[in-house]
Design an enzyme around this catalytic site. Structure first.
Site, PDB file in Angstrom:
ATOM      1  N   LYS A 106      -2.938  -6.374   1.623  1.00  7.10           N
ATOM      2  CA  LYS A 106      -1.716  -5.553   1.470  1.00  7.10           C
ATOM      3  C   LYS A 106      -1.871  -4.173   2.084  1.00  7.10           C
ATOM      4  O   LYS A 106      -0.926  -3.618   2.643  1.00  7.10           O
ATOM      5  CB  LYS A 106      -1.306  -5.445   0.001  1.00  7.10           C
ATOM      6  CG  LYS A 106      -2.379  -4.851  -0.908  1.00  7.10           C
ATOM      7  CD  LYS A 106      -2.868  -5.858  -1.894  1.00  7.10           C
ATOM      8  CE  LYS A 106      -4.117  -5.366  -2.596  1.00  7.10           C
ATOM      9  NZ  LYS A 106      -4.588  -6.262  -3.619  1.00  7.10           N
ATOM     10  N   ASP A 202      -2.196   0.742  -4.672  1.00  8.18           N
ATOM     11  CA  ASP A 202      -2.088  -0.714  -4.511  1.00  8.18           C
ATOM     12  C   ASP A 202      -0.627  -1.156  -4.698  1.00  8.18           C
ATOM     13  O   ASP A 202      -0.078  -1.909  -3.884  1.00  8.18           O
ATOM     14  CB  ASP A 202      -3.003  -1.394  -5.546  1.00  8.18           C
ATOM     15  CG  ASP A 202      -2.914  -2.900  -5.504  1.00  8.18           C
ATOM     16  OD1 ASP A 202      -3.537  -3.509  -4.626  1.00  8.18           O
ATOM     17  OD2 ASP A 202      -2.192  -3.480  -6.354  1.00  8.18           O
ATOM     18  N   LYS A 206       2.213  -2.742  -1.949  1.00 16.73           N
ATOM     19  CA  LYS A 206       2.990  -3.955  -2.232  1.00 16.73           C
ATOM     20  C   LYS A 206       4.495  -3.654  -2.173  1.00 16.73           C
ATOM     21  O   LYS A 206       5.279  -4.458  -1.661  1.00 16.73           O
ATOM     22  CB  LYS A 206       2.590  -4.517  -3.597  1.00 16.73           C
ATOM     23  CG  LYS A 206       1.156  -5.068  -3.602  1.00 16.73           C
ATOM     24  CD  LYS A 206       0.656  -5.323  -5.007  1.00 16.73           C
ATOM     25  CE  LYS A 206      -0.738  -5.934  -4.997  1.00 16.73           C
ATOM     26  NZ  LYS A 206      -1.381  -5.933  -6.321  1.00 16.73           N
TER      27      LYS A 206
END
Ligand code: NDP
Ligand code: HSE
Length: 434
Positions: A106, A202, A206
């Site tokens: 990602k 993170d 995404k």
């Protein structure tokens, strides 16, 4: 009866938490893979950093030279190294020689996705990345394919398992952030360096991928407004509980339509209070769940394991089967769709509801001064409640939807009122009508 066909040759880059499960599952059921793709699937090499740490990999497959493996006689490169380099260079190299790519990376896609899509397009290769968002949960393919004929207005969800574990545990135990993070580390949820998870990087990567697919627009991680969870205290949970809410780290990607009909995209990650009756409130442990709202389909919810070796390998292998099928029939999967190229709306102009907790002096006229300050800045109040008496007097204000910039000025002004002892917390409220 399957026609005999040359095997699909696969280079596996990385054999850690996810890669080792991909290899194990591929080796366990070769006949199934051959039947599902129309050709045998053969791993021709596994690139790692420390070959001596990999007794699970047949020795003849192991290499530390990922570039040579990519340049060799392979059809598909499965990248499970993570991070930007050398993953980016390896994947560009693969795509530029017409080799298809499957990746769970990602961080890379959120930053360099358009460069990778362009290379895939130019050289007639596929790039699939279902595992990059929400692990095992089929979410990107529904956005890219199943909902391709619909108009998506909103994608909102819990896309980081580590922070969901921490927040769920703080909610149920009343424990503090630091001790819960330590426990998450002991149990193997949080990594040795948990920064990417707890600071929201993170989830922001995404969100960038989700917003790009949902709105046919290139959104990178730096376009996503981001706040982490390290400032969440047991007091915030207590305040949430008193209003029958809980706190979740949400990734929100929204199509915003202004009065003049012009459209933009808002992509943001922050902890927010949501009603306990909201389906996302019941998502515990390290699970992920994502709501998609589309014009014709209405509301859809995707739920499951967002991390871990085997669950993530499931998504990687689904992509590998899709890519292999495309090779067998000499076709290609979906390409990047960024035709809409909507502008990204700054967070300051993005309206949300807020919960503000204020320690105040307990005397007449305090409420009217606080309310007047909200009024002066055009922020409308939905709920106001006083808790405690004397030195413990506390006001809780829940606003109607207001732009972040207006709310910030309101809070700055309130903090300066002589009757205010402290603005204890400011938290967004999501998941209920504005
Ligand atoms: P790991 O750290 O467990 O594994 C990384 C692997 O890459 C290791 O086998 C390592 O080798 C190898 N490696 C590192 N550098 C090189 C290099 N220069 N050349 C060759 N091999 C190298 O990562 P994960 O399996 O957890 O994650 C892989 C990807 O999947 C990441 O993009 C991650 O974001 C994504 N992902 C992970 C999830 C999870 O739950 N873990 C969930 C969803 C996505 P060695 O073993 O020898 O050190
Ligand atoms: N660190 C990530 C998480 C792994 O906790 O969700 C899955 O992307």
């Amino acid at each position: 009866m399957i026609e005999a066909r040359e095997p699909i040759r696969v280079a596996l880059l990385g054999c850690g938490t996810v890669g080792s499960e991909v290899l194990r599952l591929l080796q366990n059921q070769p006949e199934d893979f051959a039947a599902r793709t129309g050709a045998p699937v053969q791993v021709t090499g596994v690139a790692v950093r420390r070959p001596d740490k990999h007794p699970e990999v047949p020795e003849h497959l192991l290499t530390t030279d990922a570039s040579a493996l990519v340049d060799g006689d392979v059809d598909v490169v499965v990248e499970l190294i993570g991070g930007i380099e050398p993953a980016r260079s390896l994947l560009l190299r693969a795509l530029k020689s017409g080799k298809s790519v499957v990746t769970a990376n990602k961080a890379l896609l959120a930053e360099y996705g358009s460069e990778l899509y362009a290379a895939a397009d130019e050289h007639g290769a596929d790039i699939y990345f279902e595992a990059a968002v929400a692990g095992a949960i089929p979410l990107l393919r529904p956005l890219r394919e199943s909902l391709a004929g619909d108009r998506i207005n909103r994608v909102m969800g819990i896309v980081n398992g580590t922070t969901n574990y921490i927040l769920s545990a703080m909610d149920s135990s009343g424990a503090g952030y630091a001790e819960t993070l330590e426990e998450a580390g002991r149990l193997g949820y949080a990594e040795a360096d948990p920064t990417a998870d707890v600071d929201g990087f993170d989830a922001a990567a995404k969100a960038a991928i989700l917003a790009s697919l949902a709105f046919h627009t290139r959104v990178t991680a730096s376009d996503v407004y981001r706040e982490g969870i390290s400032g969440i205290t047991p007091g915030v949970f207590a305040a949430a509980r008193s209003l029958d809410r809980t706190v979740k780290l949400l990734a929100i990607c929204e199509r915003v339509v202004d009065e003049d009909g012009s459209e933009s995209v808002s992509a943001r990650v922050y902890p927010a209070m949501i009603p306990r009756s909201h389906p996302l409130a019941g998502v515990g442990d390290a699970f992920n769940a994502v709501f998609v709202e589309a014009e014709a389909a209405g509301q859809l919810m995707f739920y499951g394991q967002g991390a871990g070796g085997a669950p993530t390998a499931s998504a990687v292998l689904g992509d590998l089967v899709a890519v292999a099928r495309n090779i067998v029939v000499a076709g290609r999967g979906p390409r990047e769709s960024a035709y809409a190229q909507l502008p990204v709306r700054p967070i300051g102009e993005t309206p949300t509801r807020y919960h503000i907790s204020i320690d105040v002096e307990d005397k007449p006229g305090v409420l009217s001064q606080v309310a007047a300050t909200f009024n002066e800045h055009g922020v409308s109040i939905s709920v106001v409640r006083q808790q405690g008496r004397g030195a413990d007097a506390n006001l809780v204000v829940v606003t109607h939807s207001a732009p972040e910039a207006a709310l910030r000025s309101t809070v700055d002004k309130i903090a300066q009122l002589p009757v205010v002892r402290e603005v204890v917390s400011v938290m967004r409220v999501e998941g209920e009508p504005s």
